[in-house]
Scaffold this motif. Structure first.
Motif, short mmCIF file in Angstrom:
data_model
loop_
_atom_site.label_atom_id
_atom_site.label_comp_id
_atom_site.label_asym_id
_atom_site.label_seq_id
_atom_site.Cartn_x
_atom_site.Cartn_y
_atom_site.Cartn_z
N GLU A 1 0.84 -1.19 0.00
CA GLU A 1 0.00 0.00 0.00
C GLU A 1 0.88 1.24 0.00
O GLU A 1 2.07 1.18 0.26
CB GLU A 1 -0.89 0.02 1.26
CG GLU A 1 -1.71 -1.22 1.51
CD GLU A 1 -2.43 -1.16 2.84
OE1 GLU A 1 -2.48 -0.06 3.42
OE2 GLU A 1 -2.90 -2.20 3.30
N HIS A 2 0.26 2.39 -0.29
CA HIS A 2 0.96 3.66 -0.14
C HIS A 2 0.99 4.01 1.35
O HIS A 2 -0.06 4.09 2.00
CB HIS A 2 0.25 4.77 -0.92
CG HIS A 2 0.48 4.67 -2.40
ND1 HIS A 2 1.73 4.60 -2.95
CD2 HIS A 2 -0.39 4.64 -3.44
CE1 HIS A 2 1.62 4.53 -4.27
NE2 HIS A 2 0.34 4.54 -4.58
N VAL A 3 2.19 4.21 1.88
CA VAL A 3 2.37 4.48 3.31
C VAL A 3 3.04 5.83 3.46
O VAL A 3 4.13 6.05 2.91
CB VAL A 3 3.21 3.38 3.98
CG1 VAL A 3 3.43 3.71 5.45
CG2 VAL A 3 2.54 2.01 3.82
N LEU A 4 2.40 6.75 4.20
CA LEU A 4 3.03 8.02 4.55
C LEU A 4 4.05 7.76 5.65
O LEU A 4 3.71 7.26 6.73
CB LEU A 4 1.98 9.03 5.01
CG LEU A 4 1.19 9.74 3.91
CD1 LEU A 4 0.08 10.59 4.54
CD2 LEU A 4 2.09 10.61 3.06
N LEU A 5 5.30 8.09 5.39
CA LEU A 5 6.35 7.72 6.32
C LEU A 5 6.27 8.51 7.62
O LEU A 5 6.57 7.96 8.69
CB LEU A 5 7.72 7.93 5.67
CG LEU A 5 8.25 6.77 4.84
CD1 LEU A 5 9.62 7.09 4.30
CD2 LEU A 5 8.28 5.50 5.65
#
Length: 468
Positions: free
Chosen positions: A302-306
């Motif tokens: 998935e797209h993960v905001l760091l």
């Protein structure tokens, strides 16, 4: 890429060199020395020259040009001059040729000259056919005072014809070479597909089989490779089932021993026995996870905001009293990863740093083509020669297997396995002035696939029980 390292280029080079050698062989046969003095230079024989001179002399003056045009259509050219052309630097053997033409000219004065071949030092002055670059010239004074000049070069009409045929031949040769190159490429295409399939199989055991195509030999290689893949999958599946069965039975006995350990009267011995049984249980779980990772379904990241993800991990460790410093990344920095797998990887790296040091720093940087998550500790570090062994199963710098000093050496191996499923890599470096730096490198985020019902698929099987 060199010719020796590429099969297509090597086959193309062999075909091209063979084509050139064939042409050179044909030229060598054609250009070999001949015993016929006149024909060897592309000139008519001496008696033929005398007949041509007599025909022009007998022809009316108004028909001589037409007669010259009719005769000027072969491998030699003819023309009439009013005076003798300036002499060329003659080859050594032309004196004998001049005497032959003089004896057959019926009393007409004859002059023979020619240019010396540029390669005469190596090939000699022997008479050769098609001597176009070093022509021979025979000049005969006719009885009416004109000079008949014969030159061993094709006439203009024949030269134009030969040029057009040479262009057609060159285009045909280039077309043939192009077709051969295409055929070679089509032949070696299945071999390239085989190489890609081998590399893909090294990364993914569920990679599709190779298409069975191409020549019979390549067909057999592809079939053998597909059979080998099926056997390897079967062996790995049997190994996983065997380890699962062993782990299940071991858990049963470990549970019984754990219950019986409660009846040990000596408290110190009881605690040590319970601790040993807990370590054995953890070792069995870790070993089973490593054995099972090949059979897990493909990762669906998935797209993960760091920023929020790293803050949550750091806060969780801070609640336990761990010294974890977080350098917040830019708010829009995003990676493509499985959230649970990423959390477990970072938890293991942080725990490893705290085990050997007192403080761990976590940061993230955008490298352009990839994004690095950096975990540094202030411990003693590791020897340079040991960096390459970090992350290998059952490889530890500490020879003991105590959980207090790092367990059985599977923590970093699990880190590598989880990272690899998200197409990430782990790089270990020395930290200056001391400590260890672990770099978790993710490729730049890409669009992710979703399941048919719109829900994201978690690819890490059984990982919940391993989060530390």
């Amino acid at each position: 890429m060199t010719i020796g390292s590429n099969l297509s280029l090597r086959l193309a080079a062999i075909l091209l060199i063979s084509f050139i050698l064939v042409q050179l062989s044909i030229a060598a046969v054609i250009l070999r020395p001949s015993g016929d003095a006149g024909k060897s230079y592309g000139l008519p024989r001496p008696n033929e020259v005398a007949a041509i001179a007599g025909s022009i002399e007998r022809a009316p003056s108004g028909q001589r040009e037409a007669l010259l045009e009719a005769l000027d259509s072969g491998l030699y050219s003819l023309r009439l001059e009013k005076r003798l052309p300036a002499r060329w630097r003659s080859s050594n053997e032309l004196g004998d040729l001049a005497r032959l033409y003089q004896s057959a000219s019926q009393g007409r004065p004859v002059s023979v000259d020619g240019r010396r071949p540029r390669l005469s030092r190596w090939i000699g002055d022997a008479a050769r056919p098609a001597r176009f670059l070093a022509p021979i010239r025979v000049a005969i004074r006719l009885r009416n005072g004109d000079i008949l000049v014969l030159t061993s070069q094709p006439s203009d009409d024949l030269r134009t014809y030969l040029q057009s045929r040479a262009i057609i031949g060159a285009l045909g040769a280039l077309t043939l070479l192009g077709v051969l190159m295409l055929a070679v490429r089509q032949t070696t295409g299945p071999l390239r597909a085989l190489a890609r399939g081998v590399r893909q199989f090294a990364d993914d055991l569920d990679a599709p089989d190779l298409p069975v195509a191409g020549p019979r030999e390549v067909h057999q290689v592809a079939t053998a490779f597909n059979d080998m893949k099926a056997q390897i999958r079967t062996l790995l599946a049997e190994r996983t089932r065997l380890l699962g069965a062993i782990a299940h039975d071991l858990r049963t006995y470990l549970t019984r021993l754990r219950l019986r350990a409660e009846f040990i009267e000596d408290a110190a011995h009881r605690e040590r026995a319970i601790r040993d049984l807990s370590e054995m249980t953890a070792l069995v779980n870790d070993t089973l996870f490593l054995a099972d990772r090949e059979s897990a379904p493909p990762a669906r990241p998935e797209h993960v905001l760091l920023g929020p993800a790293l803050r949550e991990i750091a806060d969780a460790h801070a609640e336990l009293g761990d010294q974890v410093l977080l350098v917040l990344p830019p708010e829009d920095l995003t990676i493509s990863a499985t959230p649970l797998a990423m959390r477990r990887v970072l938890d293991n790296l942080i725990a490893n740093g705290l085990r050997h040091g007192t403080c761990v720093t976590v940061a993230a940087h955008d490298r352009g083509d990839a994004i690095d998550i950096i975990v540094e500790d202030d411990g003693p570090g590791v020897p340079d020669e040991a960096l390459s062994r970090l992350g290998l199963p059952f490889q530890r710098l500490d020879p003991s297997r105590s959980r207090e000093t790092g367990g059985a050496g599977l923590g970093l191996a699990i880190v590598r396995a989880l990272a690899a499923r998200d197409r990430a890599e782990i790089v270990f470096e020395q930290r200056v002035p001391n400590g260890l730096r672990a770099i978790l490198r993710y490729p730049r985020a890409r669009m992710i696939d979703t399941a048919s019902d719109g829900e994201e698929v978690n690819s890490v099987r059984g990982a919940e029980s391993h989060v530390r």
